[in-house]
Scaffold this motif. Structure first.
Motif, PDB file in Angstrom:
ATOM      1  N   MET A 305       0.835  -1.207   0.000  1.00 40.75           N
ATOM      2  CA  MET A 305       0.000   0.000   0.000  1.00 40.75           C
ATOM      3  C   MET A 305       0.867   1.253   0.000  1.00 40.75           C
ATOM      4  O   MET A 305       1.796   1.375   0.797  1.00 40.75           O
ATOM      5  CB  MET A 305      -0.926   0.037   1.222  1.00 40.75           C
ATOM      6  CG  MET A 305      -2.083  -0.930   1.147  1.00 40.75           C
ATOM      7  SD  MET A 305      -3.420  -0.520   2.321  1.00 40.75           S
ATOM      8  CE  MET A 305      -2.543  -0.548   3.874  1.00 40.75           C
ATOM      9  N   GLY A 306       0.546   2.170  -0.932  1.00 42.50           N
ATOM     10  CA  GLY A 306       1.222   3.454  -1.009  1.00 42.50           C
ATOM     11  C   GLY A 306       0.192   4.543  -1.289  1.00 42.50           C
ATOM     12  O   GLY A 306      -0.973   4.411  -0.929  1.00 42.50           O
ATOM     13  N   PHE A 307       0.594   5.600  -1.989  1.00 37.56           N
ATOM     14  CA  PHE A 307      -0.350   6.676  -2.298  1.00 37.56           C
ATOM     15  C   PHE A 307       0.247   7.620  -3.318  1.00 37.56           C
ATOM     16  O   PHE A 307       1.462   7.631  -3.549  1.00 37.56           O
ATOM     17  CB  PHE A 307      -0.735   7.450  -1.035  1.00 37.56           C
ATOM     18  CG  PHE A 307       0.393   8.248  -0.404  1.00 37.56           C
ATOM     19  CD1 PHE A 307       0.472   9.625  -0.566  1.00 37.56           C
ATOM     20  CD2 PHE A 307       1.371   7.620   0.358  1.00 37.56           C
ATOM     21  CE1 PHE A 307       1.494  10.361   0.020  1.00 37.56           C
ATOM     22  CE2 PHE A 307       2.400   8.350   0.949  1.00 37.56           C
ATOM     23  CZ  PHE A 307       2.456   9.724   0.780  1.00 37.56           C
ATOM     24  N   ARG A 308      -0.603   8.404  -3.954  1.00 42.98           N
ATOM     25  CA  ARG A 308      -0.176   9.539  -4.763  1.00 42.98           C
ATOM     26  C   ARG A 308      -1.047  10.729  -4.385  1.00 42.98           C
ATOM     27  O   ARG A 308      -2.138  10.552  -3.837  1.00 42.98           O
ATOM     28  CB  ARG A 308      -0.224   9.240  -6.265  1.00 42.98           C
ATOM     29  CG  ARG A 308      -1.568   9.321  -6.929  1.00 42.98           C
ATOM     30  CD  ARG A 308      -1.466   9.094  -8.427  1.00 42.98           C
ATOM     31  NE  ARG A 308      -1.120   7.695  -8.730  1.00 42.98           N
ATOM     32  CZ  ARG A 308      -0.450   7.309  -9.820  1.00 42.98           C
ATOM     33  NH1 ARG A 308      -0.060   8.218 -10.714  1.00 42.98           N
ATOM     34  NH2 ARG A 308      -0.212   6.047 -10.045  1.00 42.98           N
ATOM     35  N   CYS A 309      -0.580  11.915  -4.699  1.00 44.45           N
ATOM     36  CA  CYS A 309      -1.256  13.134  -4.233  1.00 44.45           C
ATOM     37  C   CYS A 309      -1.935  13.878  -5.381  1.00 44.45           C
ATOM     38  O   CYS A 309      -1.608  13.700  -6.546  1.00 44.45           O
ATOM     39  CB  CYS A 309      -0.270  14.073  -3.564  1.00 44.45           C
ATOM     40  SG  CYS A 309       0.654  13.368  -2.197  1.00 44.45           S
ATOM     41  N   VAL A 310      -2.867  14.722  -4.996  1.00 44.82           N
ATOM     42  CA  VAL A 310      -3.487  15.665  -5.922  1.00 44.82           C
ATOM     43  C   VAL A 310      -3.408  17.058  -5.287  1.00 44.82           C
ATOM     44  O   VAL A 310      -3.049  17.207  -4.121  1.00 44.82           O
ATOM     45  CB  VAL A 310      -4.960  15.302  -6.219  1.00 44.82           C
ATOM     46  CG1 VAL A 310      -5.054  13.940  -6.872  1.00 44.82           C
ATOM     47  CG2 VAL A 310      -5.805  15.373  -4.958  1.00 44.82           C
ATOM     48  N   ALA A 311      -3.750  18.053  -6.086  1.00 44.17           N
ATOM     49  CA  ALA A 311      -3.774  19.431  -5.586  1.00 44.17           C
ATOM     50  C   ALA A 311      -4.869  20.202  -6.293  1.00 44.17           C
ATOM     51  O   ALA A 311      -5.161  19.955  -7.471  1.00 44.17           O
ATOM     52  CB  ALA A 311      -2.432  20.114  -5.803  1.00 44.17           C
ATOM     53  N   ASP A 312      -5.490  21.112  -5.586  1.00 40.42           N
ATOM     54  CA  ASP A 312      -6.535  21.944  -6.173  1.00 40.42           C
ATOM     55  C   ASP A 312      -5.923  22.950  -7.129  1.00 40.42           C
ATOM     56  O   ASP A 312      -4.766  23.340  -7.009  1.00 40.42           O
ATOM     57  CB  ASP A 312      -7.310  22.671  -5.067  1.00 40.42           C
ATOM     58  CG  ASP A 312      -8.079  21.702  -4.168  1.00 40.42           C
ATOM     59  OD1 ASP A 312      -8.642  20.738  -4.701  1.00 40.42           O
ATOM     60  OD2 ASP A 312      -8.067  21.914  -2.934  1.00 40.42           O
TER      61      ASP A 312
END
Length: 313
Positions: A305-312
């Protein structure tokens, strides 16, 4: 939930104090991010390969606003910079252990860590396993700096987001982006798992959980810039590692009338994860499909399990 997907720590999060990270790096860089232009798409699936109990269907029209998204999952190198800047201690470190897939454990590790998950003995609770020691004491990430960081909980991912000035994607944003502009295709690249004899993602080949033939080139994680990107320029939105999302998981929330920027239920016990991992296999868990879902408790950490990010905008 099929436990090849992810396995839960099963402890009370109130036993630990989740670290609070201020936004010390709020002027985030758009480098290695892509602009995902908002729009309407058909979310979910009615496909016979799906898991209705997970809330994959029915298909419904959903609209999301524009946002930026990381091309890649957060890497070990990026997470190391975060830790160096903040002295952050992950939950796996504070608990003192994390879940490691049995084939990655040495005989000594298996002997010293007899605890198994009931019914799924391929998950080993390894003392000293955390992001910098993925297989426990004696392992390291020196040759995996460009691989996705693993053994990070949802709470750890949120701390990274706060530091970077970004956030986790909602499930709707994640699926919209992962589809890459394709409508109702099974995978992020189309309907065929293998295209022109070439593997498109990092999943399990062989007999799960005993033998992985690694015909796709990998038995564990692969570098984040592996295989071809989808139509929006995103890499590895299928396989490799599960990616944490912002939403609380619910198999029924999608049946509500919230169709514009849905954010999931207000409360819950598990957080959603999307995308599948290198452990997914058609005989056991085909959740590398773009509409597939799974979940885990916010304090849980595993080797897939990992993750990636988003931004407005």
């Amino acid at each position: 939930m099929k436990s090849c997907c992810s396995v839960s720590r099963g402890s009370n999060i109130s036993e630990l104090q989740t670290e609070s990270i201020e936004k010390v790096n709020s002027s985030f860089s758009k480098k290695d991010m892509v602009l995902i232009k908002g729009g309407e798409f058909l979310m979910g699936t009615n496909d016979s390969d799906g898991f209705p109990a997970d809330g994959e269907g029915p298909i419904r029209k959903v609209t999301v606003d524009s946002f930026y998204m990381d091309k890649y999952a957060v890497t070990n190198e990026q997470f190391m910079q975060f830790v160096n800047d903040t002295n952050y201690i992950t939950e796996a470190e504070r608990f003192g252990w994390s879940f490691v897939f049995h084939l990655f454990c040495s005989k000594e590790t298996l002997k010293n860590n007899p605890q198994r998950v009931a019914g799924v003995p391929w998950w080993v609770a390894v003392k000293g396993a955390y992001w910098k020691q993925p297989e426990g004491p004696g392992s390291n990430i020196k040759d995996r700096l460009n691989h996705p960081v693993i053994h990070v909980s949802w709470n750890d991912a949120i701390a990274f987001c706060n530091w970077s000035g970004k956030r986790l994607p909602t499930e709707a944003e994640w699926e919209y982006a992962a589809r890459g502009g394709l409508e109702q295709k099974k995978y992020a690249w189309g309907d065929d798992l293998i295209v022109s004899g070439k593997h498109q993602c990092n999943i399990w080949q062989g007999e799960f959980p005993i033998k992985n033939t690694k015909r796709d080139g990998y038995i564990g994680t692969c570098p984040v810039k592996t295989y071809l990107p989808n139509g929006f320029g995103l890499y590895n939105v299928a396989g490799n590692v599960w990616e944490w999302c912002e939403d609380w998981f619910s198999p029924n929330y999608h049946k509500s009338d919230v169709t514009v920027n849905p954010t999931g239920p207000k409360t819950g016990t598990n957080k959603s994860v999307r995308g599948g991992s290198y452990l997914c296999h058609k005989s056991y868990c085909n959740r590398y499909r773009v509409a597939a879902r799974s979940s885990n408790t916010p304090d849980s950490s595993t080797g897939n399990m990992g993750f990636r990010c988003v931004a407005d905008i």
